[in-house]
Design an enzyme around this catalytic site. Structure first.
Site, mmCIF file in Angstrom:
data_model
loop_
_atom_site.group_PDB
_atom_site.id
_atom_site.type_symbol
_atom_site.label_atom_id
_atom_site.label_comp_id
_atom_site.label_asym_id
_atom_site.label_seq_id
_atom_site.Cartn_x
_atom_site.Cartn_y
_atom_site.Cartn_z
ATOM 1 N N HIS A 99 -24.575 -49.462 90.820
ATOM 2 C CA HIS A 99 -23.404 -48.925 91.861
ATOM 3 C C HIS A 99 -24.365 -48.042 92.871
ATOM 4 O O HIS A 99 -25.158 -47.328 92.520
ATOM 5 C CB HIS A 99 -22.600 -48.080 91.005
ATOM 6 C CG HIS A 99 -21.617 -48.927 89.999
ATOM 7 N ND1 HIS A 99 -22.011 -49.078 88.650
ATOM 8 C CD2 HIS A 99 -20.507 -49.478 90.199
ATOM 9 C CE1 HIS A 99 -21.177 -49.678 88.142
ATOM 10 N NE2 HIS A 99 -20.144 -49.812 88.891
ATOM 11 N N ASP A 102 -24.963 -44.728 91.087
ATOM 12 C CA ASP A 102 -26.088 -44.583 89.974
ATOM 13 C C ASP A 102 -27.242 -44.380 90.562
ATOM 14 O O ASP A 102 -28.035 -43.617 89.670
ATOM 15 C CB ASP A 102 -26.125 -46.023 89.300
ATOM 16 C CG ASP A 102 -24.732 -46.540 88.846
ATOM 17 O OD1 ASP A 102 -23.966 -45.818 88.603
ATOM 18 O OD2 ASP A 102 -24.904 -47.711 88.913
HETATM 19 C C1 XLS Z 1 -15.999 -51.790 84.401
HETATM 20 C C2 XLS Z 1 -17.091 -52.740 84.958
HETATM 21 C C3 XLS Z 1 -17.897 -52.117 85.921
HETATM 22 C C4 XLS Z 1 -18.377 -53.299 86.678
HETATM 23 C C5 XLS Z 1 -19.169 -52.775 87.951
HETATM 24 O O1 XLS Z 1 -15.392 -51.988 83.446
HETATM 25 O O2 XLS Z 1 -17.477 -53.769 83.895
HETATM 26 O O3 XLS Z 1 -19.098 -51.661 85.240
HETATM 27 O O4 XLS Z 1 -19.214 -54.367 86.209
HETATM 28 O O5 XLS Z 1 -18.419 -52.108 88.538
#
Ligand code: XLS
Ligand code: NI
Ligand code: NI
Length: 439
Positions: A99, A102
């Site tokens: 993200h 991150d």
């Molecule tokens: C949350 C999601 C997230 C997505 C990416 O539950 O799994 O981690 O994969 O935003």
């Protein structure tokens, strides 16, 4: 047990090895059916869990520290990136996912945040080139900041819609620059907690407007990868709009987006929606929207997204069966959207967790090939539907009959037989294939 710093590389030692820091089933360069295991499985490291998550839960703070000895904000994020690529090297992982938040520190303003982000994207590019790694996908975190408390594209505030767009735009730019093959939209807070304050129709329309603009922006800039929606039924909101694969397909068809978007199926989200993981994968496949996978595992006794590293070999085998029947991954892969448990709070645990997840999917791949080669399951299903190969069944399939003819046909039937579904027998075949695979 060895220390993290003493471990150069996780090697394949085979199923008889007792070495904790070795693969038992994943042999990255072993060719199975004309393709290396690493290319069948396309494992990806998730930046947020691996370099971000520090063990916090609702009742307690961090149990580990991921500043890696740095104090300056930018230096911390550069070190995180170094460690990410070091981990990928050690584990023979070829891809990663992130993200925006991150990889870079947030600034005081959106502009400052985006500047930090762009600087770090450049840094990631140098690391990618140096370590020969690829970006599988990136995504915008449009749910963490307080401005997104009521959603992003579905926020009642048009200003928030614009902020969300700015962030997605920057992430699509980064995806293009880094050569990513997918872009993920996970709903975040695109949903609601109560209809008493929600204009559901407008929120859905706005979500579609947002996705269309994102699609158009990327395509204009030359982005050739997939756009993926990641279904999830609940958490953080009570009701997420992208509830499950079928709901997403309905949404995509309604707004004429089905040709432009595919799905990123997450195992733990499937079970939160009360579906098997392979049900979601099959639903995506039969609707032509299978894209990528977030590999993890939930705890069946807990009602939330526990994001555990996968260790359930049955689920991995059924998953890889769907992947193989799809003809393998194209722009997608297996991203470990998974984190170590709060009590597994060392760098060694991160390696051990990935080893478990990767070995689980390596077994899944090997078993899925066995399922196909063995042929008993597919033959059974084929025969189960054999009544559609001839006579009235064939006419139904070909569309050459109607209710009058069917009624007439039915009235003249002297006996009707439906053969046994033989579920228990088929389950035994799976066990038989699984527990003799190394003979
Ligand atoms: C949350 C999601 C997230 C997505 C990416 O539950 O799994 O981690 O994969 O935003
Ligand atoms: Ni996910
Ligand atoms: Ni999730």
């Amino acid at each position: 047990m060895k220390k993290y710093s003493e471990i150069e590389k996780i090697n394949y030692e085979g199923p008889k090895s007792k070495e904790p820091f070795a693969f038992k089933y994943y042999n990255p360069d072993e060719v199975i059916h004309g393709k290396k295991m690493r290319d069948h499985l396309k494992f990806a490291l998730s930046y947020w869990h691996t370099l971000g998550y520090c063990g916090n839960d609702m009742f307690g703070g961090p149990t580990e520290n991921k500043d890696f000895g740095e104090t300056d904000k930018m230096a911390i994020y550069k070190k995180k990136a170094d460690v990410a690529f070091e981990l990928m090297d050690k584990l023979s992982i070829d891809y990663y996912c992130f993200h925006d938040v991150d990889i870079a520190p947030e600034g005081k303003t959106l502009k400052e945040t985006l500047t930090n982000f762009q600087e770090m994207v450049k840094y990631l590019k140098t690391l990618q080139d140096k370590h020969h790694k690829k970006l599988l996908w990136d995504t915008a975190n449009n749910f963490g900041d307080k401005v997104f408390m009521a959603g992003a594209a579905t926020s009642p505030s048009a200003d928030v819609f614009a902020v969300a767009a700015a962030k997605v735009k920057a992430c699509i730019d980064a995806d293009i620059y880094l050569g990513g093959t997918s872009y993920v939209f996970w709903g975040g807070r695109e949903g609601y907690d109560t209809l008493l304050n929600t204009d559901m129709a407008l929120e859905n329309d706005n979500l579609a407007r947002f996705l269309k603009m994102a699609r158009d922006y990327g395509r204009e800039k030359g982005y050739k990868g997939d756009y993926l929606i990641e279904p999830k039924p609940k958490e953080p909101t009570k009701h997420q709009y992208d509830f499950d694969a079928a709901t997403c397909c309905n949404f995509l068809r309604k707004y004429d987006l089905i040709k432009d978007f595919k799905l990123n199926i997450e195992a733990n989200h499937a079970t939160l929606a009360m579906h098997d993981f392979n049900h979601e994968l099959r639903t995506a496949r039969i609707n032509g929207v299978f894209g990528s996978i977030d590999a993890n595992q939930g705890d069946m006794l807990l009602g939330w997204d526990t994001d555990q590293f996968p260790s359930n070999v049955y689920d991995a085998a059924y998953c890889m069966y769907e992947v193989l029947k799809e003809g393998g991954f194209k722009n997608g892969g297996l991203n470990f959207d998974a984190k170590t448990r709060r009590q597994s709070n060392t760098m060694e645990d991160i390696l051990l967790a990935y080893i478990t997840g990767m070995d689980t999917f390596a077994l899944g791949l090997r078993i899925a090939f066995k399922m196909i080669e063995d042929g008993r399951l597919e033959k059974f299903v084929e025969e189960r539907y054999a009544s559609y190969n001839h006579g009235i069944g064939k006419k139904i399939i070909e569309g050459t009959t109607n209710f009058e003819e069917l009624a007439d046909y039915a009235e003249n039937l002297s006996s009707i037989e439906v053969a046994s579904g033989r579920q228990e027998y088929l389950e035994e075949i799976i066990n038989n294939l699984m527990f003799t695979i190394f003979d």
